[in-house]
Motif scaffolding. Structure first.
Motif, PDB file in Angstrom:
ATOM      1  N   GLY A 201       0.832  -1.564  -0.041  1.00 55.00           N
ATOM      2  CA  GLY A 201      -0.417  -0.116   0.072  1.00 55.00           C
ATOM      3  C   GLY A 201       1.226   0.839  -0.440  1.00 55.00           C
ATOM      4  O   GLY A 201       2.376   0.952  -0.107  1.00 55.00           O
ATOM      5  N   THR A 202       0.408   2.684   0.460  1.00 46.80           N
ATOM      6  CA  THR A 202       0.988   3.628  -0.003  1.00 46.80           C
ATOM      7  C   THR A 202       0.146   3.966   1.189  1.00 46.80           C
ATOM      8  O   THR A 202      -0.509   4.344   2.226  1.00 46.80           O
ATOM      9  N   LYS A 203       0.826   5.296   1.157  1.00 45.93           N
ATOM     10  CA  LYS A 203       0.706   6.795   2.899  1.00 45.93           C
ATOM     11  C   LYS A 203       0.110   7.750   2.166  1.00 45.93           C
ATOM     12  O   LYS A 203      -1.086   8.197   2.798  1.00 45.93           O
ATOM     13  N   TYR A 204      -0.005   8.116   0.713  1.00 44.32           N
ATOM     14  CA  TYR A 204      -0.672   9.621   0.868  1.00 44.32           C
ATOM     15  C   TYR A 204      -1.405   9.444  -0.655  1.00 44.32           C
ATOM     16  O   TYR A 204      -1.375   8.904  -1.462  1.00 44.32           O
ATOM     17  N   ARG A 205      -2.678  10.121  -0.139  1.00 39.38           N
ATOM     18  CA  ARG A 205      -4.033   9.094  -0.983  1.00 39.38           C
ATOM     19  C   ARG A 205      -4.785  10.647  -1.119  1.00 39.38           C
ATOM     20  O   ARG A 205      -5.539  10.810   0.010  1.00 39.38           O
TER      21      ARG A 205
END
Length: 518
Positions: A201-205
């Motif tokens: 996954g990622t951190k900033y959306r």
């Protein structure tokens, strides 16, 4: 987004007859079968000279094109019957590549390309290009051949690039309205060979900004769970009417934009949302409400550098800044593109780093995602590289800038290629390989699909799953900019765009926002 650069493609698609429903292959109008010597000979002397037995799929023959350097071209032209092909056609080619490396300009590489003259102009529509080594697959495109088309020809081979390109067959069909349910979904060997992401996954959306940056708008974003906004410094979005055609005028505009951004950053801090500063229109003699980012035809690099010096001085150490996005979708039309943009990016980055050594700097490799194949990482810390994804344009942009007429569906056959999640992975291939090779962070500043596109929610779901798989931060295009991209709008069956409090596209993206940690 640079709408000027996609306008030609959209105009071609919008020019097609006003059909409703998916487009499929109708009558076979022309075939080039290069799997046998006889088939190659029918295409002409040049095709026969490139024929190699056993070079094609299943032990058959194929045309083989080879170049050693990216300054070389090896291609042929096959005349086509313009009168017979007039109207909307769909071209499909079975091709493979080996060690294909990009050339110095965005449109150089392997070629399956038409050329004809119409209304006093020459047009060069072509299929998308893949680089590297890949197994036999289908490349396709839809195109309208005007009734007055003259000197219609098919180009096959390599232009200004290096590697080996093989062509087994080319078929041109009448493009008609219909259904494709009975057509077999092909294997995708190119996608199968692409390394998978770690899946963490990622951190900033978040979202790309539009015209509404009110407290109410920020409350809405916070309710969704957004933690990142790509703020457009864009002459077309709520900015004072300043003459931007001079250095002095452009810098006055930058000063006015920074005052506006100061107010936006107060709301960012209040709602725990970080901001990307996106310089959406560069200084030069082609300023417009859309873009002036043509590096080799008027961009004023001195003024661009000065603009970033001023912004770096003002925002150095600001914890609400995610990064400095130094120029939206830079494009080169004449000179070898990557080197010139590389030099420009190095110069601007150096000027920023002389003032601000820590804030991340966001660099696009160019207008085209394929330019990641030639771009080299900058020798500075805290650099983020940023592609935009709208593939396939024929689907994501159908009806942009014109009447709602084309109904490509997703997943499904689009321009002769079956598009699904794995084909989207193929469209990301160059960025994936760039990240793996150089171990650098990726931020996808824009991706979207027009609200009218059938299957848009599935497209967005597949896109987001891929971004999450590879750990790329992202901002959706766009929030309250144009209703055609808006998550707060939906489309009626006849293409009308209406406000919406809830719809499948919104649910997909908001569900992803919920993963953000506040």
């Amino acid at each position: 987004m640079n709408l000027l650069k996609v306008g030609c493609l959209i105009a071609v698609l919008a020019a097609a007859a006003g059909l409703q429903g998916a487009y499929v292959n109708g009558e076979l109008l022309w075939e080039g079968d290069f799997t046998t010597r006889e088939g190659a000979a029918r295409a002409g002397k040049e095709a026969l000279e490139h024929f190699r037995p056993d070079a094609g799929p299943d032990g058959k023959g194929a045309l083989v094109f080879r170049t050693r350097r990216n300054t070389e071209t090896d291609w042929i032209r096959i005349p086509l019957p313009a009168g017979k092909l007039a109207g909307m056609i769909q071209l499909e080619a079975v091709v493979s590549g080996k060690d294909l490396a990009p050339g110095g300009r965005p449109f150089w590489g392997s070629k399956v390309m038409l050329n004809f003259q119409s209304a006093g102009k020459s047009r060069w529509p072509e299929t998308s290009r893949n680089f590297g080594t890949y197994a036999w697959s289908t490349a396709g495109m839809a195109e309208v051949i005007p009734a007055d088309a003259a000197n219609l020809g098919l180009y096959l081979g390599i232009q200004g690039a290096s590697g080996e390109f093989r062509v087994a067959t080319v078929r041109i069909y009448r493009c008609v309205e219909g259904r494709e349910e009975s057509r077999e979904i092909p294997a995708n060997p190119i996608a199968a060979a692409i390394p998978r992401g770690p899946g963490h996954g990622t951190k900033y959306r978040g979202v790309m900004s539009g015209g509404d940056l009110s407290p109410e708008a920020f409350r809405r974003l916070a309710d969704w769970g957004v933690n990142l906004i790509r703020y457009q410094l864009n002459p077309g979005l709520n900015t004072p009417k300043i003459d931007l055609s001079t250095r002095e005028g452009y810098l006055r505009w930058i000063e006015a934009e920074m005052q506006r951004l100061d107010e936006v950053l107060k709301l960012c801090r209040q709602y725990d949302i970080k901001a990307v500063i996106d310089l959406h229109a560069g200084p030069g003699n082609r300023i417009s409400k859309v873009s002036s980012n043509e590096i080799d035809t008027g961009l004023d690099v001195n003024t661009l550098t000065e603009a970033w010096r001023r912004m770096a001085k003002r925002y150095k150490g600001n914890p609400s800044i995610y990064g400095y996005d130094i120029l939206n979708e830079p494009v080169n039309n004449r000179t070898p593109s990557v080197d010139l943009w590389q030099q420009t990016a190095e110069r601007v980055t150096s000027a920023i780093r002389a003032i601000d050594r820590k804030t991340p700097i966001i660099i696009a490799a160019g207008f085209s995602i394929s330019q990641f194949g030639n771009f080299k990482p900058l020798h500075y810390e805290n650099i983020i590289y940023s592609p935009h994804f709208y593939e396939p344009f024929a689907y994501t942009h159908q009806g942009v800038g014109g009447a709602w007429k084309i109904h490509w569906r997703y997943p499904g056959w689009i321009n002769g290629v079956y598009w699904d999640k794995e084909q989207l992975r193929v469209s990301m291939k160059d960025a994936i390989e760039f990240q793996r090779k150089y171990q650098v962070p990726i931020f996808v500043g824009e991706f979207s699909v027009i609200v009218r596109a059938p299957g848009g929610e599935r497209y967005l779901k597949d896109m987001i799953e891929l971004l999450e798989e590879y750990g790329w931060d992202w901002t959706y295009h766009a929030f309250r900019e144009w209703a055609g991209w808006s998550l707060e709008h939906e489309s009626t069956p006849d293409g009308k765009i209406l406000s919406s409090k809830d719809n499948p596209r919104m649910r997909v993206v908001v569900e992803a926002f919920r993963k953000n940690r506040r």
